[in-house]
Write a protein that holds these residues in place. Structure first.
Motif, PDB file in Angstrom:
ATOM      1  N   SER A  87       1.210  -1.254  -0.521  1.00 52.25           N
ATOM      2  CA  SER A  87      -0.181  -0.082  -0.100  1.00 52.25           C
ATOM      3  C   SER A  87       0.646   1.912  -0.247  1.00 52.25           C
ATOM      4  O   SER A  87       2.242   0.850   0.273  1.00 52.25           O
ATOM      5  CB  SER A  87      -1.567  -0.012   1.459  1.00 52.25           C
ATOM      6  OG  SER A  87      -2.027  -0.853   1.618  1.00 52.25           O
ATOM      7  N   SER A  88       0.478   2.340  -0.199  1.00 51.79           N
ATOM      8  CA  SER A  88       0.942   3.601  -0.489  1.00 51.79           C
ATOM      9  C   SER A  88       0.959   4.239   0.852  1.00 51.79           C
ATOM     10  O   SER A  88      -0.353   4.282   1.408  1.00 51.79           O
ATOM     11  CB  SER A  88       0.416   4.108  -1.584  1.00 51.79           C
ATOM     12  OG  SER A  88      -1.092   4.660  -1.610  1.00 51.79           O
ATOM     13  N   VAL A  89       1.842   4.539   1.095  1.00 49.52           N
ATOM     14  CA  VAL A  89       1.956   5.501   2.876  1.00 49.52           C
ATOM     15  C   VAL A  89       1.996   7.147   3.038  1.00 49.52           C
ATOM     16  O   VAL A  89       3.854   6.915   2.324  1.00 49.52           O
ATOM     17  CB  VAL A  89       2.516   4.676   3.847  1.00 49.52           C
ATOM     18  CG1 VAL A  89       1.973   4.905   5.422  1.00 49.52           C
ATOM     19  CG2 VAL A  89       1.737   3.211   3.719  1.00 49.52           C
ATOM     20  N   PHE A 124      -2.956  12.862  -0.404  1.00 50.05           N
ATOM     21  CA  PHE A 124      -4.468  12.569  -0.564  1.00 50.05           C
ATOM     22  C   PHE A 124      -4.683  11.523  -0.730  1.00 50.05           C
ATOM     23  O   PHE A 124      -6.137  11.019  -1.003  1.00 50.05           O
ATOM     24  CB  PHE A 124      -4.836  14.007  -1.442  1.00 50.05           C
ATOM     25  CG  PHE A 124      -5.216  15.142  -0.378  1.00 50.05           C
ATOM     26  CD1 PHE A 124      -6.590  15.432   0.575  1.00 50.05           C
ATOM     27  CD2 PHE A 124      -4.220  15.710  -0.506  1.00 50.05           C
ATOM     28  CE1 PHE A 124      -6.658  16.528   1.304  1.00 50.05           C
ATOM     29  CE2 PHE A 124      -4.039  17.219   0.850  1.00 50.05           C
ATOM     30  CZ  PHE A 124      -5.486  17.925   1.499  1.00 50.05           C
ATOM     31  N   TYR A 125      -3.952  10.682  -2.364  1.00 53.50           N
ATOM     32  CA  TYR A 125      -4.201   9.742  -2.399  1.00 53.50           C
ATOM     33  C   TYR A 125      -3.443   8.314  -2.313  1.00 53.50           C
ATOM     34  O   TYR A 125      -3.486   7.490  -2.166  1.00 53.50           O
ATOM     35  CB  TYR A 125      -3.852   9.871  -4.209  1.00 53.50           C
ATOM     36  CG  TYR A 125      -4.731  11.556  -4.954  1.00 53.50           C
ATOM     37  CD1 TYR A 125      -5.905  11.504  -5.141  1.00 53.50           C
ATOM     38  CD2 TYR A 125      -3.582  12.123  -4.525  1.00 53.50           C
ATOM     39  CE1 TYR A 125      -6.156  12.261  -5.785  1.00 53.50           C
ATOM     40  CE2 TYR A 125      -4.203  13.783  -5.484  1.00 53.50           C
ATOM     41  CZ  TYR A 125      -5.881  13.633  -5.801  1.00 53.50           C
ATOM     42  OH  TYR A 125      -6.390  14.422  -6.125  1.00 53.50           O
ATOM     43  N   ALA A 126      -3.140   8.660  -0.896  1.00 54.09           N
ATOM     44  CA  ALA A 126      -2.565   7.924  -0.694  1.00 54.09           C
ATOM     45  C   ALA A 126      -3.741   6.298   0.241  1.00 54.09           C
ATOM     46  O   ALA A 126      -4.716   7.316   0.766  1.00 54.09           O
ATOM     47  CB  ALA A 126      -1.684   7.672   1.182  1.00 54.09           C
ATOM     48  N   ASP A 127      -3.460   5.911   0.479  1.00 51.18           N
ATOM     49  CA  ASP A 127      -4.234   3.834   1.014  1.00 51.18           C
ATOM     50  C   ASP A 127      -4.158   4.508   2.680  1.00 51.18           C
ATOM     51  O   ASP A 127      -5.233   4.566   3.301  1.00 51.18           O
ATOM     52  CB  ASP A 127      -3.292   2.839   1.396  1.00 51.18           C
ATOM     53  CG  ASP A 127      -3.481   2.513  -0.696  1.00 51.18           C
ATOM     54  OD1 ASP A 127      -4.276   2.229  -1.451  1.00 51.18           O
ATOM     55  OD2 ASP A 127      -2.421   2.127  -0.824  1.00 51.18           O
ATOM     56  N   TYR A 128      -2.265   4.699   3.451  1.00 48.39           N
ATOM     57  CA  TYR A 128      -2.965   4.882   4.773  1.00 48.39           C
ATOM     58  C   TYR A 128      -1.996   6.257   4.961  1.00 48.39           C
ATOM     59  O   TYR A 128      -1.274   6.482   3.785  1.00 48.39           O
ATOM     60  CB  TYR A 128      -2.186   3.901   5.312  1.00 48.39           C
ATOM     61  CG  TYR A 128      -2.588   2.429   4.765  1.00 48.39           C
ATOM     62  CD1 TYR A 128      -3.862   1.862   6.462  1.00 48.39           C
ATOM     63  CD2 TYR A 128      -2.482   1.698   3.821  1.00 48.39           C
ATOM     64  CE1 TYR A 128      -4.216   1.165   5.585  1.00 48.39           C
ATOM     65  CE2 TYR A 128      -2.857   0.953   3.572  1.00 48.39           C
ATOM     66  CZ  TYR A 128      -3.978  -0.054   4.734  1.00 48.39           C
ATOM     67  OH  TYR A 128      -4.583  -1.053   4.633  1.00 48.39           O
ATOM     68  N   TYR A 129      -3.491   7.182   5.850  1.00 48.45           N
ATOM     69  CA  TYR A 129      -2.216   8.140   6.218  1.00 48.45           C
ATOM     70  C   TYR A 129      -1.460   7.859   7.806  1.00 48.45           C
ATOM     71  O   TYR A 129      -2.649   8.002   8.710  1.00 48.45           O
ATOM     72  CB  TYR A 129      -2.849   9.742   5.890  1.00 48.45           C
ATOM     73  CG  TYR A 129      -2.064  10.740   6.963  1.00 48.45           C
ATOM     74  CD1 TYR A 129      -1.789  11.704   5.637  1.00 48.45           C
ATOM     75  CD2 TYR A 129      -2.644  11.266   6.912  1.00 48.45           C
ATOM     76  CE1 TYR A 129      -0.974  12.790   5.749  1.00 48.45           C
ATOM     77  CE2 TYR A 129      -2.347  13.161   7.704  1.00 48.45           C
ATOM     78  CZ  TYR A 129      -1.340  12.887   6.998  1.00 48.45           C
ATOM     79  OH  TYR A 129      -0.202  14.555   6.895  1.00 48.45           O
ATOM     80  N   LEU A 130      -0.429   8.443   8.074  1.00 47.10           N
ATOM     81  CA  LEU A 130       0.270   8.191   9.477  1.00 47.10           C
ATOM     82  C   LEU A 130       0.139   9.189  10.289  1.00 47.10           C
ATOM     83  O   LEU A 130       0.698  10.523   9.582  1.00 47.10           O
ATOM     84  CB  LEU A 130       1.056   7.797   9.814  1.00 47.10           C
ATOM     85  CG  LEU A 130       1.596   6.082   8.697  1.00 47.10           C
ATOM     86  CD1 LEU A 130       3.106   6.162   8.878  1.00 47.10           C
ATOM     87  CD2 LEU A 130       0.777   5.268   8.762  1.00 47.10           C
ATOM     88  N   MET A 131      -0.278   9.762  11.509  1.00 45.93           N
ATOM     89  CA  MET A 131      -0.584  10.726  12.543  1.00 45.93           C
ATOM     90  C   MET A 131      -0.820  10.665  14.182  1.00 45.93           C
ATOM     91  O   MET A 131      -1.086   9.299  14.192  1.00 45.93           O
ATOM     92  CB  MET A 131      -1.606  12.327  11.306  1.00 45.93           C
ATOM     93  CG  MET A 131      -3.097  11.692  11.647  1.00 45.93           C
ATOM     94  SD  MET A 131      -4.272  12.711  10.998  1.00 45.93           S
ATOM     95  CE  MET A 131      -3.937  13.867  12.127  1.00 45.93           C
ATOM     96  N   SER A 132      -0.265  11.575  14.568  1.00 46.45           N
ATOM     97  CA  SER A 132      -0.767  11.694  15.888  1.00 46.45           C
ATOM     98  C   SER A 132      -2.079  12.237  16.398  1.00 46.45           C
ATOM     99  O   SER A 132      -2.938  13.507  14.871  1.00 46.45           O
ATOM    100  CB  SER A 132       0.059  11.949  17.087  1.00 46.45           C
ATOM    101  OG  SER A 132      -0.382  11.654  17.872  1.00 46.45           O
TER     102      SER A 132
END
Length: 209
Positions: free
Chosen positions: A45-47, A91-99
């Motif tokens: 996946s894209s991250v 914006f087009y990622a499969d997963y976005y990481l953050m807190s």
């Protein structure tokens, strides 16, 4: 004693997230949070990610490069224009990481941004959002969550940047409109219209600002 308190409180927070159509999890260490994040994400996946001291501390960015993921790494940008493009690619990622800057005991997420690429991706775009949140960021209610964001998270976070904005000089929020202010948009996530899109991993550690 703190762990016992967090063990008990996490159950309430997870139920609150469930009521708001978000998935909540609770782990005891940074390593467990890292392992769980990779259990949620599908290889290949894209991250991408937003700025986060928490993500830096658990080492997830480095680990992504060791595994089979398509990494959207804004930190590798050669200039501001390329960085902006990579942030838009998220914006087009499969997963976005953050807190999260703060959250309430009943599962409301509270975040403040300046450039706003991070809160934008939380609201819309990426297929899934994975948040890793230290239990130190859980507050009693919405008012206390907003207060934490403005009076704790923002003044500490702002020390990373150059300038002479009020909180950089005093350590206290002045509700300013200074050029370069990082407190431009306050986003309160009280519910997710898309069930299972937002995953919140709570960690029994002090993580982030």
């Amino acid at each position: 004693m703190i762990t016992k308190r967090n063990d008990l409180l996490s159950k309430k927070v997870i139920q609150g997230l469930k009521n708001r159509h978000m998935n909540g999890y609770y782990v005891h260490s940074k390593q467990e949070a890292l392992d769980l994040a990779f259990e949620i994400m599908k290889p290949g996946s894209s991250v991408g990610w937003g700025g986060s001291d928490t993500l830096n501390k658990i080492g997830i960015k480095e680990e992504l490069y060791k595994r089979n993921f398509k990494v959207i790494d804004r930190d590798q940008a050669k200039n501001a224009e390329e960085k902006y493009k990579l942030e838009r690619d998220c914006f087009y990622a499969d997963y976005y990481l953050m807190s999260s800057n703060a959250m309430t005991e009943d599962g409301i997420l509270v975040n403040m941004d300046g450039h706003c690429n991070r809160v934008s991706c939380l609201c819309f775009g990426p297929r899934h959002v994975i948040m890793i949140v230290g239990m130190n960021k859980v507050t009693k209610d919405l008012d206390s969550a907003i207060s934490r964001v403005r009076n704790v998270a923002a003044p500490i976070n702002n020390q990373r940047f150059s300038g002479n904005r009020p909180c950089q000089l005093t350590g206290s929020c002045a509700n300013c409109l200074a050029q370069g202010c990082i407190c431009d948009q306050l986003v309160i996530t009280r519910n997710s219209m898309e069930p299972d899109r937002i995953h919140v991993i709570l960690v029994d550690e002090v993580l982030g600002y």
